[in-house]
Motif scaffolding. Structure first.
Motif, mmCIF file in Angstrom:
data_model
loop_
_atom_site.group_PDB
_atom_site.id
_atom_site.type_symbol
_atom_site.label_atom_id
_atom_site.label_comp_id
_atom_site.label_asym_id
_atom_site.label_seq_id
_atom_site.Cartn_x
_atom_site.Cartn_y
_atom_site.Cartn_z
ATOM 1 N N GLY A 138 0.831 -1.199 0.000
ATOM 2 C CA GLY A 138 0.000 0.000 0.000
ATOM 3 C C GLY A 138 0.861 1.241 0.000
ATOM 4 N N GLN A 139 0.325 2.306 0.561
ATOM 5 C CA GLN A 139 1.036 3.579 0.646
ATOM 6 C C GLN A 139 1.530 3.793 2.075
ATOM 7 O OE1 GLN A 139 1.683 5.718 -1.997
ATOM 8 N NE2 GLN A 139 0.824 4.069 -3.236
ATOM 9 N N ALA A 140 2.741 4.338 2.189
ATOM 10 C CA ALA A 140 3.338 4.564 3.495
ATOM 11 C C ALA A 140 3.646 6.045 3.687
ATOM 12 C CB ALA A 140 4.620 3.753 3.649
ATOM 13 N N LYS A 141 3.478 6.496 4.918
ATOM 14 C CA LYS A 141 3.896 7.845 5.304
ATOM 15 C C LYS A 141 4.466 7.767 6.716
ATOM 16 C CE LYS A 141 2.185 12.546 6.203
ATOM 17 N NZ LYS A 141 0.977 13.409 6.232
ATOM 18 N N ILE A 142 5.698 8.238 6.866
ATOM 19 C CA ILE A 142 6.356 8.233 8.167
ATOM 20 C C ILE A 142 6.827 9.652 8.459
ATOM 21 C CG2 ILE A 142 8.215 7.255 9.564
ATOM 22 C CD1 ILE A 142 8.337 4.947 7.544
ATOM 23 N N LYS A 143 6.506 10.145 9.634
ATOM 24 C CA LYS A 143 6.984 11.460 10.067
ATOM 25 C C LYS A 143 7.891 11.268 11.286
ATOM 26 C CE LYS A 143 4.462 15.142 9.928
ATOM 27 N NZ LYS A 143 4.992 15.841 8.737
ATOM 28 N N ILE A 144 9.112 11.786 11.184
ATOM 29 C CA ILE A 144 10.070 11.725 12.282
ATOM 30 C C ILE A 144 10.338 13.159 12.734
ATOM 31 C CG2 ILE A 144 12.375 11.006 13.010
ATOM 32 C CD1 ILE A 144 12.331 8.897 10.826
ATOM 33 N N TYR A 145 10.118 13.408 14.011
ATOM 34 C CA TYR A 145 10.238 14.765 14.539
ATOM 35 C C TYR A 145 11.558 14.934 15.301
ATOM 36 C CZ TYR A 145 5.210 14.844 13.612
ATOM 37 O OH TYR A 145 3.972 14.771 13.016
ATOM 38 N N ASN A 146 12.236 16.044 14.998
ATOM 39 C CA ASN A 146 13.413 16.442 15.767
ATOM 40 C C ASN A 146 14.490 15.354 15.778
ATOM 41 O OD1 ASN A 146 14.700 18.484 17.275
ATOM 42 N ND2 ASN A 146 14.166 17.466 19.196
ATOM 43 N N GLN A 147 14.785 14.832 14.608
ATOM 44 C CA GLN A 147 15.838 13.818 14.511
ATOM 45 C C GLN A 147 17.201 14.488 14.635
ATOM 46 O OE1 GLN A 147 15.855 10.988 11.214
ATOM 47 N NE2 GLN A 147 16.914 9.701 12.680
ATOM 48 N N ARG A 148 17.997 14.024 15.590
ATOM 49 C CA ARG A 148 19.322 14.597 15.819
ATOM 50 C C ARG A 148 20.385 13.688 15.227
ATOM 51 N NH1 ARG A 148 19.241 19.052 18.782
ATOM 52 N NH2 ARG A 148 17.282 19.505 19.875
ATOM 53 N N ILE A 149 21.314 14.309 14.504
ATOM 54 C CA ILE A 149 22.346 13.564 13.784
ATOM 55 C C ILE A 149 23.706 14.140 14.154
ATOM 56 C CG2 ILE A 149 23.222 12.907 11.510
ATOM 57 C CD1 ILE A 149 20.329 13.506 10.464
ATOM 58 N N HIS A 150 24.632 13.260 14.486
ATOM 59 C CA HIS A 150 26.028 13.633 14.734
ATOM 60 C C HIS A 150 26.853 13.016 13.613
ATOM 61 C CE1 HIS A 150 29.703 14.456 17.113
ATOM 62 N NE2 HIS A 150 30.121 13.281 16.659
ATOM 63 N N LEU A 151 27.438 13.861 12.773
ATOM 64 C CA LEU A 151 28.152 13.412 11.576
ATOM 65 C C LEU A 151 29.601 13.874 11.639
ATOM 66 C CD1 LEU A 151 28.191 12.307 8.596
ATOM 67 C CD2 LEU A 151 27.453 14.600 7.897
ATOM 68 N N GLU A 152 30.531 12.940 11.422
ATOM 69 C CA GLU A 152 31.953 13.261 11.389
ATOM 70 C C GLU A 152 32.489 12.952 9.989
ATOM 71 O OE1 GLU A 152 34.231 11.532 14.546
ATOM 72 O OE2 GLU A 152 32.746 12.055 16.090
ATOM 73 N N VAL A 153 33.111 13.961 9.369
ATOM 74 C CA VAL A 153 33.608 13.839 7.996
ATOM 75 C C VAL A 153 35.114 14.084 7.987
ATOM 76 C CG1 VAL A 153 33.394 14.654 5.628
ATOM 77 C CG2 VAL A 153 31.396 14.704 7.134
ATOM 78 N N ALA A 154 35.871 13.057 7.621
ATOM 79 C CA ALA A 154 37.326 13.189 7.494
ATOM 80 C C ALA A 154 37.658 13.619 6.067
ATOM 81 C CB ALA A 154 38.007 11.863 7.822
ATOM 82 N N GLU A 155 38.523 14.627 5.923
ATOM 83 C CA GLU A 155 38.805 15.181 4.602
ATOM 84 C C GLU A 155 40.290 15.500 4.453
ATOM 85 O OE1 GLU A 155 39.943 18.375 4.816
ATOM 86 O OE2 GLU A 155 39.325 18.740 6.889
ATOM 87 N N ARG A 156 40.673 15.808 3.243
ATOM 88 C CA ARG A 156 42.007 16.312 2.931
ATOM 89 C C ARG A 156 41.885 17.260 1.750
ATOM 90 N NH1 ARG A 156 44.884 11.328 -0.323
ATOM 91 N NH2 ARG A 156 42.981 10.387 -1.115
ATOM 92 N N VAL A 157 42.946 17.989 1.444
ATOM 93 C CA VAL A 157 42.939 18.916 0.317
ATOM 94 C C VAL A 157 43.943 18.415 -0.717
ATOM 95 C CG1 VAL A 157 43.261 21.280 -0.463
ATOM 96 C CG2 VAL A 157 42.335 20.845 1.818
ATOM 97 N N LEU A 158 43.448 18.142 -1.928
ATOM 98 C CA LEU A 158 44.293 17.643 -3.016
ATOM 99 C C LEU A 158 44.566 18.758 -4.016
ATOM 100 C CD1 LEU A 158 42.688 14.136 -3.751
ATOM 101 C CD2 LEU A 158 44.635 14.689 -2.290
ATOM 102 N N ILE A 159 45.793 18.805 -4.510
ATOM 103 C CA ILE A 159 46.195 19.767 -5.528
ATOM 104 C C ILE A 159 46.170 19.087 -6.885
ATOM 105 C CG2 ILE A 159 48.015 21.320 -6.325
ATOM 106 C CD1 ILE A 159 46.812 22.166 -3.709
ATOM 107 N N ASN A 160 45.403 19.650 -7.838
ATOM 108 C CA ASN A 160 45.327 19.040 -9.163
ATOM 109 C C ASN A 160 46.400 19.606 -10.084
ATOM 110 O OD1 ASN A 160 44.402 21.571 -9.988
ATOM 111 N ND2 ASN A 160 42.246 20.948 -10.079
#
Length: 256
Positions: A138-160
């Motif tokens: 059938g059809q689905a609908k989900i509502k999530i209120y005030n979802q808290r997310i902790h995201l860690e992104v490791a990066e570097r800078v490359l020279i082209n």
């Protein structure tokens, strides 16, 4: 053409060619000139409304709603298997950064954000739920209120090879508390019996945290992966010098 005219022509060509190489930064992107949580948080807050509308010149489509290009499957308690089909995630434009910080020494950005999400789509459901053996859709609908997310992104800078620095995402990980509340609505849950369907939904909605984790986990996995791909497209389009005014030492740059 005279020698002087040739010279002017070449200078103009170099100037115009150089101008063509860098895609202009959208005016809602406000680069930081200092490495503070306040600046990073404010810059992220300013950028979200514009980015979710899409950046065609960077190959970034509109992101709210986010159309999921594959089915999302999950296993619920009792070995109940559910699949979302043609689903879309609504609400990325509601995300608000609570804190964005940089751990420069380990080259990691940390995002703490909260959002309100709605997921709509078709669903199929197979297995046993309470006293019922289910094989329905059938059809689905989900509502999530005030979802808290902790995201860690490791990066570097490359020279082209053009001597331009671009961010490169090395890895990312996240954790989420799955919101303060969740409301689930599934049509045709128990075929031909709307009364029982409503009662079963009431039972399911009674424990919103468990339900949010079961439903929200696979969907959030998809959304985070998608957003990291979008972020890398953004980094590929704009140079480090365009999106940051914070000087880096030579040790932070690597050759591609």
């Amino acid at each position: 053409m005279t020698t002087f005219a040739h010279y002017v022509f070449l200078v103009l060509c170099v100037f115009v060619y150089g101008s063509w190489q860098l895609v202009p930064l959208p005016d809602y992107i406000h680069p930081c000139s200092e490495s503070t949580d306040e600046c990073f948080t404010k810059a992220t807050l300013d950028a979200i409304p514009g980015i979710v509308k899409g950046i065609p010149e960077a190959g970034i489509p509109p992101l709210d709603p986010l159309l999921m290009d594959r089915n999302i499957s999950m296993t619920l308690p009792g070995n109940l298997k559910m699949t979302f089909i043609n689903a879309k995630l609504i609400g990325l434009s509601t995300c608000i950064p609570d804190k964005v910080s940089s751990r420069r020494k380990i080259r990691t950005f940390i995002f703490d954000i909260h959002c309100n999400f709605t997921i709509r789509g078709e669903y199929s459901l197979n297995g046993r739920l309470l006293l019922f053996n289910l094989d329905t859709d059938g059809q689905a609908k989900i509502k999530i209120y005030n979802q808290r997310i902790h995201l860690e992104v490791a990066e570097r800078v490359l020279i082209n090879d053009k001597n331009e620095g671009h961010y490169k995402i090395n890895s990312y990980k996240y954790k989420a508390d799955y919101g303060t509340d969740l409301k689930l609505n599934l049509t045709n849950l128990i075929r031909g019996n709307p009364l029982f369907s409503a009662q079963v939904l009431q039972v399911l909605n009674a424990d919103s945290q468990v339900l949010a984790k079961d439903f929200g986990g696979p969907i959030l996995d998809y959304a985070i992966d998608y957003m990291m791909n979008v972020t890398q497209k953004f980094f590929n389009t704009y140079t480090y010098d365009q999106i940051s005014y914070i000087p880096l030492g030579e040790e932070f740059f690597e050759k591609e």
